[in-house]
Scaffold this active site. Structure first.
Site, short mmCIF file in Angstrom:
data_model
loop_
_atom_site.label_atom_id
_atom_site.label_comp_id
_atom_site.label_asym_id
_atom_site.label_seq_id
_atom_site.Cartn_x
_atom_site.Cartn_y
_atom_site.Cartn_z
N TYR A 276 -2.29 4.12 -5.78
CA TYR A 276 -2.58 5.33 -5.01
C TYR A 276 -1.33 5.96 -4.39
O TYR A 276 -1.42 7.03 -3.79
CB TYR A 276 -3.60 5.03 -3.90
CG TYR A 276 -4.91 4.54 -4.44
CD1 TYR A 276 -5.74 5.37 -5.19
CD2 TYR A 276 -5.32 3.22 -4.23
CE1 TYR A 276 -6.95 4.91 -5.69
CE2 TYR A 276 -6.53 2.76 -4.72
CZ TYR A 276 -7.34 3.61 -5.45
OH TYR A 276 -8.53 3.16 -5.95
N HIS B 246 -4.37 12.42 -2.35
CA HIS B 246 -5.15 11.88 -1.23
C HIS B 246 -4.28 11.07 -0.27
O HIS B 246 -4.70 10.76 0.84
CB HIS B 246 -6.27 10.99 -1.79
CG HIS B 246 -7.61 11.19 -1.16
ND1 HIS B 246 -7.96 12.29 -0.41
CD2 HIS B 246 -8.72 10.40 -1.17
CE1 HIS B 246 -9.23 12.17 0.00
NE2 HIS B 246 -9.70 11.03 -0.44
N TYR C 205 -9.18 1.80 3.02
CA TYR C 205 -9.53 2.83 2.05
C TYR C 205 -10.03 4.04 2.81
O TYR C 205 -10.55 3.94 3.92
CB TYR C 205 -10.51 2.36 0.97
CG TYR C 205 -9.85 1.40 0.01
CD1 TYR C 205 -9.08 1.86 -1.05
CD2 TYR C 205 -9.95 0.03 0.20
CE1 TYR C 205 -8.44 0.98 -1.90
CE2 TYR C 205 -9.31 -0.86 -0.64
CZ TYR C 205 -8.56 -0.38 -1.69
OH TYR C 205 -7.91 -1.25 -2.52
N ASN D 22 -12.50 6.18 2.90
CA ASN D 22 -13.85 6.39 3.41
C ASN D 22 -14.16 5.60 4.69
O ASN D 22 -15.16 5.87 5.34
CB ASN D 22 -14.89 6.04 2.35
CG ASN D 22 -14.79 6.95 1.14
OD1 ASN D 22 -13.96 7.85 1.08
ND2 ASN D 22 -15.64 6.71 0.17
N ASP E 70 -4.87 15.16 3.77
CA ASP E 70 -4.90 16.16 2.70
C ASP E 70 -6.10 17.08 2.87
O ASP E 70 -7.13 16.69 3.42
CB ASP E 70 -4.97 15.48 1.33
CG ASP E 70 -6.21 14.61 1.19
OD1 ASP E 70 -7.13 15.02 0.45
OD2 ASP E 70 -6.29 13.55 1.83
N ASN F 213 -13.94 12.60 3.45
CA ASN F 213 -14.57 11.34 3.85
C ASN F 213 -13.77 10.55 4.90
O ASN F 213 -14.35 9.86 5.73
CB ASN F 213 -14.86 10.47 2.63
CG ASN F 213 -15.98 11.05 1.79
OD1 ASN F 213 -16.89 11.70 2.32
ND2 ASN F 213 -15.91 10.84 0.50
#
Length: 186
Positions: free
Chosen positions: A14, A19, A64, A66, A91, A112
């Protein structure tokens, strides 16, 4: 103590994705302020140091995206940090690449990480820096888009916007947020 939180997802795959632009800003601040991100607890990776006499905590939640609010709430509770000392960097699909927007409150707008943060803080009223990543084109799904890397032609814009966002964070340690918001939202 001030807390600056960049939202993103942990893991090599990632790194430097759309994101994770919040993580990129925290890494830039870590470099600028000489505050190593060397503490891993409370569901996050963070460092504490000083910038011009102001105590600062830089946080990358490792939950993460969320579940970002879990780490933010845990760190704020542990260090007894008030909402007025929180700044969240993330973002935003609704801004073009290269644009930033500072706000004192607002809805999650479908993000989220912000939904989780609002849920864990119990309010939408916290300072934030939204970094434009634009919307996907050609029918690409939003999850694929946000977890993808920036296109080659966007790289310089993103490097610039990470610097500009870090400048805004730095300014927040020197002036009231409303003043910084007015300066950077022009």
């Amino acid at each position: 103590m001030k807390i600056m939180v960049g939202l993103g997802n942990p893991g090599k795959q990632y790194e430097h994705t759309r994101h994770n632009v919040g993580f990129d800003v925290i890494e830039e601040l870590s470099r600028r302020f000489n505050i190593p991100l060397d503490q891993s607890k409370l569901k996050g990776l963070y460092g504490i140091g000083f910038y011009k006499g102001e105590k600062v905590l830089l946080l990358k939640p490792l939950t993460y995206m969320n579940l970002s609010g879990e780490s933010i709430r845990a760190v704020m509770d542990y260090y007894d940090i008030g909402l007025e000392d929180l700044l969240v960097i993330y973002d935003d699909l609704d801004l073009p690449v290269g644009k930033i927007r500072l706000r004192q409150k607002g809805s999650a707008g479908g993000h989220n990480g912000i939904k989780s943060t609002v849920a864990h803080l119990g309010t939408q009223a916290f300072n934030r820096i939204r970094i434009g990543i634009d919307r996907p084109q050609n029918g690409m799904s939003v999850p694929d888009y946000v977890l993808g890397k920036f296109h080659k032609e966007e790289q310089l814009q993103i490097q610039d916007v990470v610097q500009k966002s870090a400048d805004a964070c730095e300014a927040c340690l020197e002036r009231p947020f409303i003043q910084v918001m007015n300066d950077f939202n022009q």
